[in-house]
Design a protein around this motif. Sequence first.
Motif, short mmCIF file in Angstrom:
data_model
loop_
_atom_site.label_atom_id
_atom_site.label_comp_id
_atom_site.label_asym_id
_atom_site.label_seq_id
_atom_site.Cartn_x
_atom_site.Cartn_y
_atom_site.Cartn_z
N ALA A 92 0.89 -1.02 -0.06
CA ALA A 92 0.02 -0.22 -0.06
C ALA A 92 0.81 1.15 0.06
N THR A 95 2.26 1.24 -3.67
CA THR A 95 1.44 1.69 -4.91
C THR A 95 0.37 2.73 -4.54
N LYS A 97 -2.12 2.69 -2.86
CA LYS A 97 -3.61 2.02 -2.99
C LYS A 97 -3.90 1.19 -1.92
N ALA A 98 -5.31 0.96 -1.51
CA ALA A 98 -5.27 0.16 -0.43
C ALA A 98 -5.21 -1.37 -0.85
N CYS A 99 -4.74 -2.33 -0.16
CA CYS A 99 -4.15 -3.65 -0.13
C CYS A 99 -4.92 -4.30 0.63
N VAL A 128 -4.33 0.39 4.19
CA VAL A 128 -4.79 1.50 3.52
C VAL A 128 -3.57 2.67 3.51
N ASP A 136 1.72 12.67 1.33
CA ASP A 136 1.96 11.26 1.44
C ASP A 136 2.82 10.93 2.78
N THR A 140 1.18 3.31 6.37
CA THR A 140 -0.21 2.58 6.30
C THR A 140 -0.87 1.93 7.57
N ALA A 160 -10.22 3.74 4.34
CA ALA A 160 -9.26 4.65 3.38
C ALA A 160 -9.60 6.12 3.60
N THR A 164 -7.16 9.00 5.21
CA THR A 164 -7.15 10.29 4.65
C THR A 164 -7.41 11.22 5.76
#
Lengths: 442, 339
Positions: A92, A95, A97-99, A128, A136, A140, A160, A164
């Motif tokens: 995560a 990338t 993105k959520a994994c 997430v 960023d 995670t 997710a 944020t």
Amino acid sequence: MSDRRLDRRLQTLYACIEALFQAGSEQELLQCICDTLVADGEFLLAWIGYGENDPGKAVRPVAQAGHGRDFLEGATFSWGGEERGQAPAGAAIRTGKACWVDDIRTDPSFSPWRTAALAHGYASCMAVPLIAGAVDLHGTLNLYSAERHAFEQSAIAHFAGLATCLTRAVVALRGHLADDLTSGVTALRASEERRRAQEALHQAQTELAHVTRVMTLGELAASIAHEINQPLAAIIADANACLHWLDAARPPLDVVRETLVAIANDSDRAAEVISRIRAFLSRSSVPHGPCDPAEVIRGVLPLVHPELRRHGIILEMSLAADLPTVMGDRIQLQQVLLNLLMNAAEAMREVLPERRRLVVRSTVEHRDDGPWAVVAVEDAGVGFGNNGDARLFDAFYTTKPGGLGMGLSISRSIIDAHAGRLWATTNPGHGATFHVALPGMR
Amino acid sequence: MIAGLRDFEGGRISQRELHALHRSAIQDTIERFEATGSPVITDGEQAKHSFATYAIYGLETLAPDGVPISFADGHIRILPRVTAGPFRYKTPADVYLDIARPYAHVPLKQAVSSASALSLLYPQDGIRDYSRQQYLQAVVVELEGEIRRCLHKGAHVVQMDFTEARLSIRLDPTRRLLESFVDLNNLVLERFSVDERQRIGVHTCPGADRHSTHSAEVDYAELLPSLFELRAMNFYVQLASEPDRERVLKLIRTHAKDGQRIFVGVIDPLDPRVETPEDVSERVLQAAQYIPVDRLGTTDDCGFAPFSDDTSRTRETAFAKIRARVAGTALASRRLGLD
Ligand SMILES: Nc1ncnc2c1ncn2[C@@H]1O[C@H](COP(=O)(O)OP(=O)(O)OP(=O)(O)O)[C@@H](O)[C@H]1O
Ligand SMILES: [Mg+2]
């Protein structure tokens, strides 16, 4: 999803939102979010990891809660592309993105951690990324569940969104940290600068005090020279007399001895004056030490006596026996006294000879914070009238043709530096009195 | 050594035994460091627990859960958090200097932490009856004392680790924090005379990280202008691992102040390959095009100091690298006609 589960998630979300607003620091916030996420029992383990920039690209847990701390201690996650980077925790980050892993038993990407994870009862997990817009955090939020397929699409979207918000809150806290540090440093710099300015001022004051001491002594030089000359003349006369007596067939040894004692006394007197002058001219500002006010008073007498005598001024002393010891610079205190005595002498130059009387009086005053030593110099001179009063202590205020107007201003700054007070009063009859009050040593 | 520290934390060995371990580790490092021919050596910083916090390790007024911080070496550490005043050092650097000095035959460089690193230990929500300003004041005073004692005890140079510069920009992109860090460190440096400051240096490893494509990376261009505002006379600058050394050298030339000496990093401790003297010499000659040779020196990018949770780097490689630095620097000075 069941209503009950939805309800619980909402409750958890409210608790998380509260933490976002309440937390005082980043670490506290991360920990609080993890604690909240495991509180209702939906998840076994919650942890937050930040990606390190070391060669191994480790994902380092910075907060965790729930069941399985030893799992995290034993497991190494990476956010690099190789095998250890395939778990959701690292993937995560890589990338953005959520994994998730629906079934830890079978998912090949989780094989390095499978045995340990199953031993802890984990069946599925999800990560997430801590991302919000362009920000960023390179970390995670990770959740582990005892159920397989625990993380359906809506759950992932839900967490997710939480990640944020968490990211935004961390950024805000980091901003506050920066603000707090900046204002702390600014305040420290300001106080350091005040301290330095004070030191510089003190330094300048010390130097000025020295210069004016030299000048004052210059004014006294003639009378002091005269003062020393007297014993010297006596010594010469006595020595000659002794020589003469010793030439006799039967020298009167008793008389010779007596005369030699007189010579010794005269020499002591002259030496005393000279050593006072030398001490008085010393440049160094010594660290404040205990001073006996009576000793300070006695110290200046050899310096002013000749001047007083020259002008026919009678000096009276009245010293309290139990004066408290004060903390200070002996030479500077003597300087203050000398200034006051000189001013008093100068104020009486024009008055009738029989009025030329000067009193130095010391008393003890008991105040709330303990005993104070008060020394008053009282003259019967011209006085300063009420209009002069306010400006007496101003630098360069003088009414004397050859005056500089520095004496009282320096004296006041010296006494201020001793946490004392210097002030003037008008006498009921004639003249003025100057008072110096100094706190006794605590 | 690292195992020893774990044993100590786990209560398996006593403080005395740990000290004895330190002692022999330091002696060994110094012997081997001297054998590389390096004109100035360090004790290998064996005894430090982690470089921001060695001086306070073991203090009772610390809690383990402060700011999670990404250090210049890329590692994230959770800094301890001060819980009460007044702040005092527990083991200042001069204690390590005392241990190392009897073994050393050449000048020793002693590392100390910076006031800015220590400033991060004050909790964000404050401490009752102990303001941040009071804390910072205490830090400045402790550091001044530590540096003075190191100078007095004969450290050849005292090197302040200023590695949180990069971090500060990440925390506060407006750079106010970086300026505060510089300001705070200057409050320490200004307590020393110009002569004393000839023996005080600042170490930075703020460079971009090769391994990372991460957007939060901070570039030298953002740091160097403020860095040279520090009132130190010696700067130890990471360079070997920089992807574009020439660019950094140009920045240094633009921003370094008169009289500031620059020691460029010619060895990259993180690179498993051992540099050859030829590599080093080339790096020096390149630097000499931008920095006057009388103000140029060489150093290793970062110390080889082992962190207490890191066993990866082998000492053999480290000393081979230092030998390469010494040989390469000599080679370069011959080529520059300085011998
Ligand atoms: N005992 C006093 N009686 C009357 N007026 C005084 C007395 N002491 C001071 N003053 C007044 O205060 C003024 C300032 O005194 P201060 O000692 O500061 O300077 P000064 O004596 O004029 O010059 P110097 O710098 O040589 O001392 C004097 O000029 C005088 O007018
Ligand atoms: Mg006067």
